[in-house]
Write a protein that holds these residues in place. Structure first.
Motif, PDB file in Angstrom:
ATOM      1  N   PHE B 193       8.456 -18.088 -20.459  1.00 30.03           N
ATOM      2  CA  PHE B 193       8.494 -18.421 -19.106  1.00 30.03           C
ATOM      3  C   PHE B 193       8.177 -20.072 -18.739  1.00 30.03           C
ATOM      4  O   PHE B 193       7.948 -20.604 -17.911  1.00 30.03           O
ATOM      5  N   GLY B 194       8.094 -20.757 -20.249  1.00 30.99           N
ATOM      6  CA  GLY B 194       8.022 -22.245 -20.103  1.00 30.99           C
ATOM      7  C   GLY B 194       8.356 -22.726 -21.287  1.00 30.99           C
ATOM      8  O   GLY B 194       8.753 -21.965 -22.294  1.00 30.99           O
ATOM      9  N   THR B 198       5.562 -27.421 -25.459  1.00 33.12           N
ATOM     10  CA  THR B 198       4.737 -28.066 -24.585  1.00 33.12           C
ATOM     11  C   THR B 198       3.719 -26.890 -24.195  1.00 33.12           C
ATOM     12  O   THR B 198       2.532 -27.132 -24.068  1.00 33.12           O
ATOM     13  N   LEU B 199       4.054 -25.590 -23.883  1.00 33.70           N
ATOM     14  CA  LEU B 199       3.016 -24.669 -23.589  1.00 33.70           C
ATOM     15  C   LEU B 199       2.006 -24.536 -24.601  1.00 33.70           C
ATOM     16  O   LEU B 199       0.998 -24.189 -24.393  1.00 33.70           O
ATOM     17  N   PHE B 200       2.540 -24.475 -26.003  1.00 29.00           N
ATOM     18  CA  PHE B 200       1.571 -24.449 -27.048  1.00 29.00           C
ATOM     19  C   PHE B 200       0.587 -25.413 -27.090  1.00 29.00           C
ATOM     20  O   PHE B 200      -0.585 -25.095 -27.241  1.00 29.00           O
ATOM     21  N   SER B 211      -2.719 -19.385 -14.780  1.00 27.40           N
ATOM     22  CA  SER B 211      -1.938 -18.175 -14.687  1.00 27.40           C
ATOM     23  C   SER B 211      -1.581 -18.064 -16.189  1.00 27.40           C
ATOM     24  O   SER B 211      -1.346 -16.768 -16.718  1.00 27.40           O
ATOM     25  N   VAL B 212      -1.122 -19.060 -16.770  1.00 23.91           N
ATOM     26  CA  VAL B 212      -0.891 -18.812 -18.173  1.00 23.91           C
ATOM     27  C   VAL B 212      -2.025 -18.228 -19.202  1.00 23.91           C
ATOM     28  O   VAL B 212      -1.720 -17.214 -19.877  1.00 23.91           O
ATOM     29  N   PHE B 215      -2.319 -14.517 -17.931  1.00 21.36           N
ATOM     30  CA  PHE B 215      -1.299 -13.487 -18.730  1.00 21.36           C
ATOM     31  C   PHE B 215      -1.636 -13.518 -20.182  1.00 21.36           C
ATOM     32  O   PHE B 215      -1.296 -12.441 -20.579  1.00 21.36           O
ATOM     33  N   VAL B 216      -1.871 -14.602 -20.901  1.00 28.06           N
ATOM     34  CA  VAL B 216      -2.228 -14.332 -22.319  1.00 28.06           C
ATOM     35  C   VAL B 216      -3.398 -13.253 -22.539  1.00 28.06           C
ATOM     36  O   VAL B 216      -3.348 -12.509 -23.270  1.00 28.06           O
ATOM     37  N   GLY B 217      -4.532 -13.507 -21.615  1.00 28.83           N
ATOM     38  CA  GLY B 217      -5.532 -12.394 -21.760  1.00 28.83           C
ATOM     39  C   GLY B 217      -5.153 -11.022 -21.383  1.00 28.83           C
ATOM     40  O   GLY B 217      -5.480 -10.252 -21.953  1.00 28.83           O
TER      41      GLY B 217
END
Lengths: 322, 496
Positions: B193-194, B198-200, B211-212, B215-217
């Motif tokens: 979703f991204g 970058t997100l990493f 929110s990241v 959702f990971v949690g």
């Protein structure tokens, strides 16, 4: 408790000892996951009391150690929003008509800001989308009392009409009937003549004799402002009488009443209420409703092409420059 | 009913037999029993290898896909597969979908449905056995468990042993590894979703959106709970597929079957004894020991069975050792078992009317989607007629209506289009900002891969009658001639 608890032999669960018609109630323990969530909720509630505003007191309430306030947060967010819009408003305030005409981004901003301000302040009288109402001009059409160019519209918004502002747009339609300037018969004649001048003649069929009598009265009383042909005069806000658009209604009776009563509408001055950017936005919004007229300097066609070319030029320039 | 107890009866002199209770067997199933932990034994053989391969491939697809790059030009996302909620786009390699093109996703779901219908009609619950995420991750988790705690017997012994330093060390190691895998699973999910790199970076520097982390949690928790602690309960109690399966399958679908005709009567067999007058099943319970669902396949088709085929491997190994032909448990049908019992020849019907129908439908839907995708227009037009005011009377007696046009350009470049109106005599375009050319058309630029909003007015002469008149807007690409149309209406006041 000497009473021995009874165990259900199928489930191995204790019974409550209650019995109805041979049916016994199991004392099934709460599901553990449910119980844990229940305990966790209690703990969470206590933590919440400490952190957040929670308990009403005699004077006020407990503020919580985080000092959270939705009211303050909203105020801060509104301030942030206003600050983020300020540069665009400033750009709008300083933009010339030509600047505005070739800047699609600024146009979009002006339209949105104008629509918002219009909805809050103008719509009550002028109607949604400038649809107008009896006594309040339609802003979406191409009929203008005081001029329909961007500059003229902006000026009208600034100073108002008969608003008491020193530079206000000012004129007065006499009340020919109420002030006994004309007799009832004369007013009837002049009404017939006005109808015969206008595009409404096809639907109202004026009395030819009466209109002929009214022509003389019109030249004496009305032509000064409305012109001999009935074309009107924007410098004094005298409406054109040749079209079929009527501020106070287009029926024979309504036209006659306006000659009798000479109603003069008032529009407030908005100069003290709005900053320059908002007034410009409002003017742009009204102008683009559909009837907006070109300024003395004709509007250049607004396309995004020039802006895009500039961008590309800068980019390629940046590439070439070491 | 008997209470289930795990009695350690190891040490019996059975040559291959072990004591393995099918905790979910029909006989053992009770309404009020608590869940019994299952300790699946490692199987060896073709199907185990197939499952390892499926696991590696599927996990690789899941974890690697977000990292594949795909060049789409400057300022465009270069992630091959990306669900861009903010930009409202779905990217899949060379395909870019807009939200209104959700019917392609619907088509994909239809295709997936027929695919699973077909696979079910052919091979029963092959999805459950090899490809379902629940199966794949559970398999991975059991692999970790086995690696740290040992195989079935060692794990059972460890479970019963009192808490010791060694036990604690093993449990901590296992759960830590599980949680790491779970976190990686949740982590990989958000990368779809991204922009993944970058997100990493953001995730590890603490700069990612809340929110990241949420959702990971969330996915860390569900992965850990579903694959680590719930396992077969998900398939038995939570998943609707076993129920749907009952409607999707028929008597000809291949499923993992114990060939009772050959196996019965079962019983222990000592080396050198005759096989005359008895079945091939030596009742060694190996099929039960390897079963991750805790059932006995010899009870027949069961709701709990995910058709993972590990019992086939386990049984084949034993059959080889005792010198009997393999395939006592195999992909077969119940009908065939009954036929062989009656002495009739068994036959496998893979080509049946329903499998053919599913296959044809899949090809059809696939062809329609491919055609639709290949010929889809990259230019679209939406017209919204202003309703306040509904119409405007002009000074010359004519009427005017106002319209907001949305010029949708799905091509990644700015395109110039000509706007025209047709279908109403005398109607012509008016615009405040744009020049109307000699042909009554307006030329505007669209946005690159975006929606351009243009407001136009249409005026009709005074002789246009009252009521609503149909008319249409057309936009034409000035270079390619590509067109998009939208029907609208011109309203000239209510009839008197």
């Amino acid at each position: 408790m000497t009473e021995k608890t009874e165990r259900d032999h199928v489930s191995g669960t204790e019974t409550t000892g209650h019995e109805w018609d041979g049916i016994k109630e199991l004392d099934t323990p709460l599901p553990r996951w449910w119980l844990y969530i229940f305990y966790a909720s209690i703990v969470a509630a206590v933590i919440y009391w400490v952190l957040m505003p929670a308990w009403p007191m005699v004077n006020g309430y407990t503020h919580g150690v985080l000092n959270w306030s939705d009211r303050r947060n909203v105020a801060a967010e509104v301030q942030t929003l206003e600050a983020s819009r300020a540069p665009m408003f400033a750009r709008l305030a300083s933009a010339s008509t030509a600047d505005l005409a070739r800047d699609p981004e600024l146009q979009e901003f002006a339209r949105a800001a104008g629509e918002s301000a219009f909805g809050d302040n103008c719509q009550t009288c002028h109607g949604a989308g400038g649809a107008g109402a009896p006594g309040y001009p339609v802003l979406a059409d191409d009929v203008w009392l005081w001029g329909g160019s961007l500059d003229e519209i902006e000026h009208t918004i600034r100073v108002g009409i008969r608003s008491g502002h020193p530079d206000a747009r000012m004129s007065q339609m006499p009340a020919f009937g109420r002030d006994h300037m004309l007799s009832a018969a004369q007013i009837g004649d002049v009404t017939e003549y006005v109808i015969s001048l206008s595009a409404a003649r096809d639907r109202l069929h004026p009395n030819a004799q009466s209109a002929a009598r009214g022509a003389q009265i019109y030249l004496e009383q009305c032509a000064v402002c409305h012109s001999a042909t009935g074309a009107g005069d924007r410098t004094v806000g005298a409406p054109s009488l040749v079209d079929d658009v009527w501020l106070y209604g287009g029926s024979r009776e309504e036209i006659r009443r306006q000659v009798e009563l000479g109603r003069n509408g008032v529009m407030p001055t908005w100069e003290r209420r709005f900053d320059d950017g908002t007034i410009r936005a409002l003017a742009y919004y009204v102008h683009q409703m559909g009837g907006g007229e070109a300024d003395q300097a004709a509007l250049a066609p607004a396309t995004s092409t020039p802006v895009l070319d500039q961008d590309q030029g800068q980019q390629s320039g940046a590439n070439v420059t070491p | 009913m008997a209470k289930i107890t795990l009695i350690d009866r190891r040490g019996s002199d059975d040559q291959h037999g072990i004591e393995a209770e099918a905790v979910n067997s029909k006989a053992a199933r009770e309404l009020y029993t608590k869940r019994q932990q299952i300790y699946p034994k490692l199987a060896h053989g073709f199907f185990r290898n197939l499952k390892w391969a499926a696991m590696v491939v599927l996990l690789a697809i899941y974890y690697i896909t977000p990292w594949i790059r795909w060049d789409r030009g400057i300022d465009r996302p270069d992630q091959a597969v990306l669900i861009d909620f903010e930009g409202r786009r779905f990217f899949f390699f060379f395909i870019e979908l807009w939200p209104q093109e959700v019917y392609y996703i619907v088509g994909l779901l239809v295709l997936a449905s027929f695919g699973i219908f077909l696979s079910s009609a052919l091979f029963g619950r092959v999805w459950c056995g090899y490809a379902c995420p629940q199966t794949v991750w559970t398999d991975l988790y059991i692999y970790i468990e086995r690696w740290i705690e040992g195989d079935r017997n060692e794990r059972m012994r460890l479970a019963k042993a009192p808490l010791s330093l060694d036990k604690a060390r093993k449990k901590v190691a296992k759960h830590t590894l599980w949680l790491l895998i779970a976190a990686a699973t949740g982590g990989a999910w958000v990368f779809y979703f991204g922009d993944a790199p970058t997100l990493f970076r953001e995730i590890f520097t603490g700069h990612a959106d809340p929110s990241v982390y949420l959702f990971v949690g969330l996915l860390t928790f569900t992965t850990y709970a579903l694959a680590g602690t719930m396992r077969e309960q998900v398939c038995t109690y939570m998943c609707p597929w076993p129920r749907i399966q009952a409607a999707m399958t028929d008597q000809h679908a291949l499923s993992v079957t114990y060939r009772g005709d050959r196996g019965e009567p079962r019983g222990p067999h000592k080396k050198g004894e005759s096989w005359e007058g008895r079945g091939d099943c030596i009742d060694c319970h190996q099929c039960v020991a390897v079963c991750p669902q805790g059932i006995d396949i010899r009870d027949g088709d069961q709701l709990e069975c995910i058709n993972c085929a590990l019992c086939i491997d386990a049984c084949d190994e034993i059959m080889e050792k005792v010198g009997r032909p393999k395939g006592l448990i195999a992909y077969d049908t119940h009908v065939n078992v009954e036929k062989r019992q009656r002495g009739e020849p068994a036959k496998i019907h893979l080509v049946r009317s329903r499998t053919v129908l599913y296959a044809v439908l899949m090809v059809l839907v696939g062809a329609i989607m491919t055609y639709a995708l290949a010929t889809r227009s990259t230019l679209d037009l939406n017209v919204i007629r202003d309703r306040s005011p509904p119409f405007v009377r002009l000074a010359d007696g004519g009427m005017r209506n106002d319209y907001a046009l949305k010029l949708i350009n799905m091509a990644p470049r700015v395109r110039r289009v000509r706007i025209t109106v047709s279908g109403l005599d005398g109607a012509h375009l008016i615009s405040n900002g744009h020049q109307v050319d000699a042909n009554g058309a307006i030329e505007v630029d669209t946005q690159s891969d975006g929606v351009a909003n243009v407001r136009v007015h249409v005026a009709a002469p005074s002789n246009v009658g009252p009521g609503s008149h149909p008319m249409r807007f057309t936009i034409t690409d000035t270079e390619t001639g590509e067109q998009a149309e939208s029907a609208s209406a011109f309203f000239a006041g209510a009839a008197p």
